[in-house]
Design a protein around this motif. Structure first.
Motif, PDB file in Angstrom:
ATOM      1  N   ALA A   2       0.831  -1.204   0.000  1.00  0.00           N
ATOM      2  CA  ALA A   2       0.000   0.000   0.000  1.00  0.00           C
ATOM      3  C   ALA A   2       0.867   1.255   0.000  1.00  0.00           C
ATOM      4  O   ALA A   2       0.578   2.220  -0.719  1.00  0.00           O
ATOM      5  CB  ALA A   2      -0.935  -0.010   1.205  1.00  0.00           C
ATOM      6  N   MET A   3       1.929   1.241   0.785  1.00  0.00           N
ATOM      7  CA  MET A   3       2.807   2.405   0.839  1.00  0.00           C
ATOM      8  C   MET A   3       3.509   2.614  -0.504  1.00  0.00           C
ATOM      9  O   MET A   3       3.570   3.731  -1.011  1.00  0.00           O
ATOM     10  CB  MET A   3       3.846   2.249   1.956  1.00  0.00           C
ATOM     11  N   LEU A   4       4.019   1.544  -1.100  1.00  0.00           N
ATOM     12  CA  LEU A   4       4.696   1.675  -2.388  1.00  0.00           C
ATOM     13  C   LEU A   4       3.732   2.201  -3.448  1.00  0.00           C
ATOM     14  O   LEU A   4       4.089   3.074  -4.239  1.00  0.00           O
ATOM     15  CB  LEU A   4       5.304   0.339  -2.823  1.00  0.00           C
ATOM     16  N   ALA A   5       2.509   1.706  -3.463  1.00  0.00           N
ATOM     17  CA  ALA A   5       1.507   2.187  -4.422  1.00  0.00           C
ATOM     18  C   ALA A   5       1.244   3.682  -4.202  1.00  0.00           C
ATOM     19  O   ALA A   5       1.125   4.453  -5.160  1.00  0.00           O
ATOM     20  CB  ALA A   5       0.214   1.388  -4.289  1.00  0.00           C
ATOM     21  N   HIS A   6       1.169   4.100  -2.954  1.00  0.00           N
ATOM     22  CA  HIS A   6       0.953   5.513  -2.657  1.00  0.00           C
ATOM     23  C   HIS A   6       2.151   6.358  -3.106  1.00  0.00           C
ATOM     24  O   HIS A   6       1.970   7.436  -3.687  1.00  0.00           O
ATOM     25  CB  HIS A   6       0.684   5.722  -1.170  1.00  0.00           C
ATOM     26  N   LEU A   7       3.351   5.882  -2.847  1.00  0.00           N
ATOM     27  CA  LEU A   7       4.543   6.614  -3.287  1.00  0.00           C
ATOM     28  C   LEU A   7       4.549   6.764  -4.807  1.00  0.00           C
ATOM     29  O   LEU A   7       4.861   7.837  -5.334  1.00  0.00           O
ATOM     30  CB  LEU A   7       5.809   5.899  -2.819  1.00  0.00           C
ATOM     31  N   GLU A   8       4.179   5.698  -5.515  1.00  0.00           N
ATOM     32  CA  GLU A   8       4.147   5.768  -6.977  1.00  0.00           C
ATOM     33  C   GLU A   8       3.080   6.743  -7.456  1.00  0.00           C
ATOM     34  O   GLU A   8       3.309   7.506  -8.395  1.00  0.00           O
ATOM     35  CB  GLU A   8       3.937   4.377  -7.568  1.00  0.00           C
ATOM     36  N   ARG A   9       1.901   6.757  -6.822  1.00  0.00           N
ATOM     37  CA  ARG A   9       0.869   7.736  -7.199  1.00  0.00           C
ATOM     38  C   ARG A   9       1.364   9.157  -6.956  1.00  0.00           C
ATOM     39  O   ARG A   9       1.160  10.048  -7.788  1.00  0.00           O
ATOM     40  CB  ARG A   9      -0.418   7.496  -6.403  1.00  0.00           C
ATOM     41  N   SER A  10       2.032   9.374  -5.835  1.00  0.00           N
ATOM     42  CA  SER A  10       2.564  10.701  -5.532  1.00  0.00           C
ATOM     43  C   SER A  10       3.571  11.134  -6.600  1.00  0.00           C
ATOM     44  O   SER A  10       3.547  12.275  -7.058  1.00  0.00           O
ATOM     45  CB  SER A  10       3.224  10.672  -4.150  1.00  0.00           C
ATOM     46  N   MET A  11       4.432  10.210  -7.017  1.00  0.00           N
ATOM     47  CA  MET A  11       5.413  10.538  -8.050  1.00  0.00           C
ATOM     48  C   MET A  11       4.720  10.845  -9.381  1.00  0.00           C
ATOM     49  O   MET A  11       5.096  11.783 -10.077  1.00  0.00           O
ATOM     50  CB  MET A  11       6.426   9.401  -8.205  1.00  0.00           C
ATOM     51  N   LYS A  12       3.710  10.059  -9.726  1.00  0.00           N
ATOM     52  CA  LYS A  12       2.973  10.301 -10.968  1.00  0.00           C
ATOM     53  C   LYS A  12       2.343  11.686 -10.964  1.00  0.00           C
ATOM     54  O   LYS A  12       2.382  12.403 -11.963  1.00  0.00           O
ATOM     55  CB  LYS A  12       1.891   9.243 -11.156  1.00  0.00           C
ATOM     56  N   TRP A  13       1.755  12.070  -9.839  1.00  0.00           N
ATOM     57  CA  TRP A  13       1.139  13.394  -9.731  1.00  0.00           C
ATOM     58  C   TRP A  13       2.164  14.490  -9.960  1.00  0.00           C
ATOM     59  O   TRP A  13       1.826  15.568 -10.429  1.00  0.00           O
ATOM     60  CB  TRP A  13       0.507  13.573  -8.352  1.00  0.00           C
ATOM     61  N   GLN A  14       3.410  14.222  -9.629  1.00  0.00           N
ATOM     62  CA  GLN A  14       4.478  15.204  -9.824  1.00  0.00           C
ATOM     63  C   GLN A  14       5.103  15.109 -11.216  1.00  0.00           C
ATOM     64  O   GLN A  14       6.049  15.819 -11.519  1.00  0.00           O
ATOM     65  CB  GLN A  14       5.554  15.012  -8.750  1.00  0.00           C
ATOM     66  N   GLY A  15       4.593  14.213 -12.048  1.00  0.00           N
ATOM     67  CA  GLY A  15       5.099  14.071 -13.409  1.00  0.00           C
ATOM     68  C   GLY A  15       6.390  13.282 -13.508  1.00  0.00           C
ATOM     69  O   GLY A  15       7.101  13.372 -14.508  1.00  0.00           O
ATOM     70  N   ILE A  16       6.709  12.512 -12.498  1.00  0.00           N
ATOM     71  CA  ILE A  16       7.930  11.704 -12.501  1.00  0.00           C
ATOM     72  C   ILE A  16       7.666  10.431 -13.296  1.00  0.00           C
ATOM     73  O   ILE A  16       6.728   9.697 -13.006  1.00  0.00           O
ATOM     74  CB  ILE A  16       8.373  11.382 -11.055  1.00  0.00           C
ATOM     75  N   ALA A  17       8.464  10.191 -14.319  1.00  0.00           N
ATOM     76  CA  ALA A  17       8.228   9.080 -15.237  1.00  0.00           C
ATOM     77  C   ALA A  17       8.916   7.778 -14.839  1.00  0.00           C
ATOM     78  O   ALA A  17       8.561   6.711 -15.344  1.00  0.00           O
ATOM     79  CB  ALA A  17       8.678   9.471 -16.650  1.00  0.00           C
ATOM     80  N   GLU A  18       9.912   7.851 -13.968  1.00  0.00           N
ATOM     81  CA  GLU A  18      10.624   6.640 -13.563  1.00  0.00           C
ATOM     82  C   GLU A  18      10.942   6.711 -12.074  1.00  0.00           C
ATOM     83  O   GLU A  18      11.431   7.716 -11.585  1.00  0.00           O
ATOM     84  CB  GLU A  18      11.922   6.485 -14.353  1.00  0.00           C
ATOM     85  N   SER A  19      10.635   5.638 -11.395  1.00  0.00           N
ATOM     86  CA  SER A  19      10.935   5.528  -9.974  1.00  0.00           C
ATOM     87  C   SER A  19      12.151   4.630  -9.800  1.00  0.00           C
ATOM     88  O   SER A  19      12.274   3.607 -10.468  1.00  0.00           O
ATOM     89  CB  SER A  19       9.738   4.924  -9.237  1.00  0.00           C
ATOM     90  N   ARG A  20      13.045   5.037  -8.900  1.00  0.00           N
ATOM     91  CA  ARG A  20      14.243   4.248  -8.607  1.00  0.00           C
ATOM     92  C   ARG A  20      14.381   4.068  -7.100  1.00  0.00           C
ATOM     93  O   ARG A  20      13.841   4.839  -6.321  1.00  0.00           O
ATOM     94  CB  ARG A  20      15.478   4.943  -9.178  1.00  0.00           C
ATOM     95  N   LEU A  21      15.122   3.049  -6.732  1.00  0.00           N
ATOM     96  CA  LEU A  21      15.414   2.798  -5.325  1.00  0.00           C
ATOM     97  C   LEU A  21      16.597   1.864  -5.240  1.00  0.00           C
ATOM     98  O   LEU A  21      17.023   1.284  -6.241  1.00  0.00           O
ATOM     99  CB  LEU A  21      14.203   2.211  -4.587  1.00  0.00           C
ATOM    100  N   VAL A  22      17.134   1.730  -4.046  1.00  0.00           N
ATOM    101  CA  VAL A  22      18.161   0.729  -3.782  1.00  0.00           C
ATOM    102  C   VAL A  22      17.525  -0.274  -2.832  1.00  0.00           C
ATOM    103  O   VAL A  22      17.148   0.068  -1.713  1.00  0.00           O
ATOM    104  CB  VAL A  22      19.434   1.346  -3.165  1.00  0.00           C
ATOM    105  N   SER A  23      17.370  -1.498  -3.307  1.00  0.00           N
ATOM    106  CA  SER A  23      16.700  -2.531  -2.527  1.00  0.00           C
ATOM    107  C   SER A  23      17.667  -3.326  -1.668  1.00  0.00           C
ATOM    108  O   SER A  23      18.784  -3.623  -2.079  1.00  0.00           O
ATOM    109  CB  SER A  23      15.969  -3.497  -3.459  1.00  0.00           C
ATOM    110  N   THR A  24      17.192  -3.684  -0.506  1.00  0.00           N
ATOM    111  CA  THR A  24      17.922  -4.623   0.334  1.00  0.00           C
ATOM    112  C   THR A  24      17.714  -6.030  -0.223  1.00  0.00           C
ATOM    113  O   THR A  24      16.805  -6.263  -1.039  1.00  0.00           O
ATOM    114  CB  THR A  24      17.382  -4.574   1.772  1.00  0.00           C
ATOM    115  N   ALA A  25      18.498  -6.968   0.228  1.00  0.00           N
ATOM    116  CA  ALA A  25      18.295  -8.366  -0.157  1.00  0.00           C
ATOM    117  C   ALA A  25      16.932  -8.844   0.348  1.00  0.00           C
ATOM    118  O   ALA A  25      16.216  -9.571  -0.340  1.00  0.00           O
ATOM    119  CB  ALA A  25      19.406  -9.245   0.417  1.00  0.00           C
TER     120      ALA A  25
END
Length: 163
Positions: free
Chosen positions: A88-111
């Motif tokens: 749910a949090m990741l989906a919300h973060l992605e919606r927030s980025m979309k609203w800001q016009g961000i076309a690609e989301s990046r992160l550094v994942s743990t194992a």
């Protein structure tokens, strides 16, 4: 700030054992900047919104991204493991980025979280990198900004039809 710091610290300590293996030196390095004072500074930044999912007695999840589309934080309370809070949090973060016009989301994942992120459409790129005393894998996902615009148009149309 204190509640968010406590959530992040417990998430790292209790859920990320695949990364730190219980090694106290690695845990301490990772927790170095996860203090109440540090989180208070994060909360004051306008370029990095922090979102939380409230539980009955405590915060169940906390997430944050920056204006470049980098997910800086997606932590859950250990009691919420495999209960959908992180999704749910990741989906919300992605919606927030979309609203800001961000076309690609990046992160550094743990194992610990890599399979979670892969299951949600993220792809590894580049080599693994050292991050806060553990190793992280850079990952990215293309965001469908047009979907937000289309959804808004449909929503607006339905409002106009009912007015």
């Amino acid at each position: 700030a204190g509640d968010i710091a406590a959530l992040v610290r417990s998430s790292i300590t209790e859920l990320c054992t695949a990364d730190h293996g219980g090694d106290q030196a690695k845990i301490d390095k990772w927790l170095e900047n996860k203090t109440e004072e540090e989180v208070r500074g994060w909360l004051l930044r306008s370029d990095r919104p922090i979102f939380v999912i409230d539980g009955t007695d405590s915060i169940n999840a906390a997430g944050c991204h920056d204006t470049r589309g980098i997910v800086l934080m997606n932590y859950i309370a250990p009691t919420q493991w495999l209960r959908g809070c992180s999704s749910a949090m990741l989906a919300h973060l992605e919606r927030s980025m979309k609203w800001q016009g961000i076309a690609e989301s990046r992160l550094v994942s743990t194992a610990t979280a890599r399979g979670f992120y892969e299951d949600r459409g993220r792809q590894a790129y580049g080599d693994a990198i050292p991050c806060m005393g553990v190793t992280g894998q850079p990952m990215k996902k293309r965001l469908q900004i047009r979907t937000v615009i289309r959804d808004l148009m449909i929503q607006r149309c339905s409002w106009q039809c009912w007015v």
